[in-house]
Design a protein around this motif. Sequence first.
Motif, mmCIF file in Angstrom:
data_model
loop_
_atom_site.group_PDB
_atom_site.id
_atom_site.type_symbol
_atom_site.label_atom_id
_atom_site.label_comp_id
_atom_site.label_asym_id
_atom_site.label_seq_id
_atom_site.Cartn_x
_atom_site.Cartn_y
_atom_site.Cartn_z
ATOM 1 N N ASP A 760 -19.661 -14.295 -5.672
ATOM 2 C CA ASP A 760 -20.827 -14.003 -4.819
ATOM 3 C C ASP A 760 -20.654 -12.718 -4.019
ATOM 4 N N TRP A 761 -19.460 -12.530 -3.450
ATOM 5 C CA TRP A 761 -19.268 -11.357 -2.594
ATOM 6 C C TRP A 761 -19.427 -10.044 -3.375
ATOM 7 N N ARG A 763 -21.304 -9.605 -6.165
ATOM 8 C CA ARG A 763 -22.725 -9.423 -6.479
ATOM 9 C C ARG A 763 -23.449 -8.791 -5.297
ATOM 10 N N GLN A 764 -23.166 -9.347 -4.122
ATOM 11 C CA GLN A 764 -23.855 -8.853 -2.922
ATOM 12 C C GLN A 764 -23.523 -7.383 -2.669
ATOM 13 N N LYS A 765 -22.263 -7.015 -2.831
ATOM 14 C CA LYS A 765 -21.855 -5.627 -2.565
ATOM 15 C C LYS A 765 -22.496 -4.662 -3.560
ATOM 16 N N ILE A 767 -25.321 -5.062 -5.211
ATOM 17 C CA ILE A 767 -26.759 -4.949 -4.952
ATOM 18 C C ILE A 767 -27.013 -4.089 -3.715
ATOM 19 N N GLU A 768 -26.200 -4.263 -2.676
ATOM 20 C CA GLU A 768 -26.343 -3.430 -1.471
ATOM 21 C C GLU A 768 -26.121 -1.954 -1.796
ATOM 22 N N GLU A 771 -29.133 -0.496 -3.571
ATOM 23 C CA GLU A 771 -30.333 -0.368 -2.740
ATOM 24 C C GLU A 771 -30.176 0.654 -1.624
#
Length: 848
Positions: A760-761, A763-765, A767-768, A771
């Motif tokens: 999860d961590w 994926r979040q990084k 995507i950030e 963006e």
Amino acid sequence: MMKCGKFLILLMSFIGLTCSMGLSDSFAQNENKTDPLKAKQDGKTETEEESAESSLPKIEEMQLPSVEDLLKKRPVDWIVLENDYVLIVDPVYPRPDTLGQLEASMKESFSWPRPKNKKEADEQRQKRATFNFINLTLVGEKEDPEYRVQRQNIKEIVHYEDQILQRIDLLLKDGDLKTAFEMLLFLDRRHRDWPGFEQRQHRLLFLEAQDKQKAEQYVNALAFVEDLQSRVPDYPGLSKLAGEIINSMITRAVKVEDYREAHHYLNRLAAIYPRQETVAKWRDTFLKQSNEILQKANQSAKADQYQQAFDLVMEASTVWPANPRLRDDLRRYQARYPVINVGVLGTALDQSPYFLEHNATRRHKKLTQIPLFEVGKVDQTPQYQSRFFEQWEPTDLGRRADFVLRQSYATWESHPMLLAADIAQAVRARLTPGSSTYDERFDSYVHSVTSTAPFEFRIHFDRVPLSTEWLLSFPITSPPAFSAVVANPEDVRLETEQKIGATSRFVVDEQESKDSDQVSYVRAVPEPKGLRDYNVAQINEVHFSNFEKSFQALLRGEVAVLPFLPAGLVSYFKEQDEFNVVQSAIPLTHVLQFNPESKPLQILELRRALAYAIDRQKILNEKLLHENNLLNGRLVTAPYYTGLQVYNQQVPQREYNFPLAVALAVASQKKLGGQFPRLHMLCDPNPEAQDAAQELIRAWQRIGVNVTLIPNTPEEAKKEKLEWDIVYRTTAMTEPIMELWPFLTVGRGAEIKSLEIFPDWMRQKLIELDEATDWETATALLKKLQQQLYSMAHIVPLWEIDQFHVFRTNIKGYADRPLNFYDNVEQWITTPVYPRVETLTSTQTTSP
């Protein structure tokens, strides 16, 4: 064996002659021993003497010992007396030529200094007397076997070594060359340089050559011929034999069109027998054949078929490089249709088990495609340039961009004319789900595209891209809307189904590349006629199985460029006047990546154990840089260039720690049920990567983890699903902010679905990072992600190594510090240079 009494009867006939010479000790065995002949001769009759004499064999009755007897039994000499009877004795001395040496000693004694007194005169007389006798020991005589015989009564001595030579003669006559060779070796060990040895050795070499010729083992036969010729240049029949052997070798080579081999053997014959008729015959044949090909080349040139003309001239140079007409024709056609041969270890058309991009793929893309935007320079940040746009300008706070295309191109540019409709069509395909070029990430940025004029278009964005240039850094692979793709269609031999993309640079010439060890690329748009100077028209990537062969081809002039130069040879080529070494602007980064779907490598302790078990600095210095201080290589903590602004210099290097690696391996082993499974590793075919991979496997084996290297074979490439755990990759990123996502997904692209394999961590990084709308934020996010990836050992960056290319000095126009090997390739210029004949006819090259 003869009896002693019979010998004594026979030798009685010598007494009278001995006494007449006044030598009191002529038959004495020694000073203290009574003459046995005199002691035993009393009472013997003439009949008994004749009987004893008849018991001795005559020389013509003697049978030559067999090979086994000569090698295993006691060596003996044959003493042939004046009446041809033979005494069999132990080897006599001095040898060889015992009689000759005694005669020479006797003659030399008459030149001794005049004696000063009677004692010295007696000593000289006694010593001179010994030269008249030969000491011998009769074989089979048990009582008193030792005698002295006057040499004048001996007709001949057949030494043991002479018997070996006679046996060798018979073996050679019977064709038993192997046994004859063994006997020669035995004789050479027993008595080096025995008279007659060399003659038999020469004869053996000649017969060996004939034997190999009959067996069609021509290489071995020629070796024997050259060996014999170096010893005896005028050996009878050798010149004719050499011609026959070479003629067979050349005929066989010409049959398979291996003219280099044919020339090589022709030159070897000419070196030893320059006037041999075979030399003249083949020189005339090759010259005639070469001239016929040159005539065809001239006809092709008159029809403006310059590619075919150049190919024919090169064929003529292969047939006979010494043709005096070649130089002018080669200069003329190469100037009109410049061709450059590049030596490579693999081509993009080779099947490979790798889902990842490697050097051959990068070269192919750079040579065949021109992206709308491409990185022209890297100075901490990438700086973009475009071949197609005259200007581009973002408006509406970056949510819209207007583009104006160039309407004219320079003569050296090799791509077709590009229209706004071509780009609009390609952009729409990337926005259409289900299209073969659909790009989910691109779709998330771009809303629509509109053609406002034939050379103008506008793009509307859903969100402001961090880099418009990178977003449009893709080629247009569909055929151009403008129909005049090729100015001179007869100059380009392509298959009818070959499609030239709107941004094609060079295209693969299927006819040239078919059934050969090379891939030929020709300009998508040839240069027009009537130019003063022409740039490169064709690139041939010539495939070699290993670097050593490509290096030999470079030295021989078969290729003019090597895109990959091992670290150990950079300094060598820098010192050569006929080569230029060029360093790439971006080093090649080597990195290990673990399969996110591999269950064993989902264990953090195992990933860290593999990382700590590697002594990166030692492998880099010893195996890759070869302790060469002139070269640069650095340990890294990220899979991209350390000179980029986004590289986090604060991330500490992971030091080699074997005890910690063992402890982590034991901990991970418990989680795996007490036993490590065998892991499988993919590796880039780069030779440096392959060497380093073997060192990594050995390092992991020391902590109990066994890793198998997946072979780079066509069989592996055919597998639908390739099972792998680790991959050794090489990369040269210029825009990590945009390139890291597809890099981490190992071939799945930059799609939301591709992130499912990550925790999860991560994926979040990612995507950030995608963006981010400004460089400062994006840089901070990437540096943080670099630190986390390195700490969690999801990837193990190894090192970066400067890349070097080597060019022959006759090639000009390449970039001083290219980002990619084929940068500026359309403007490369090759000066016609006729290679030296000796390099074209040699089959061997000395390495530095």
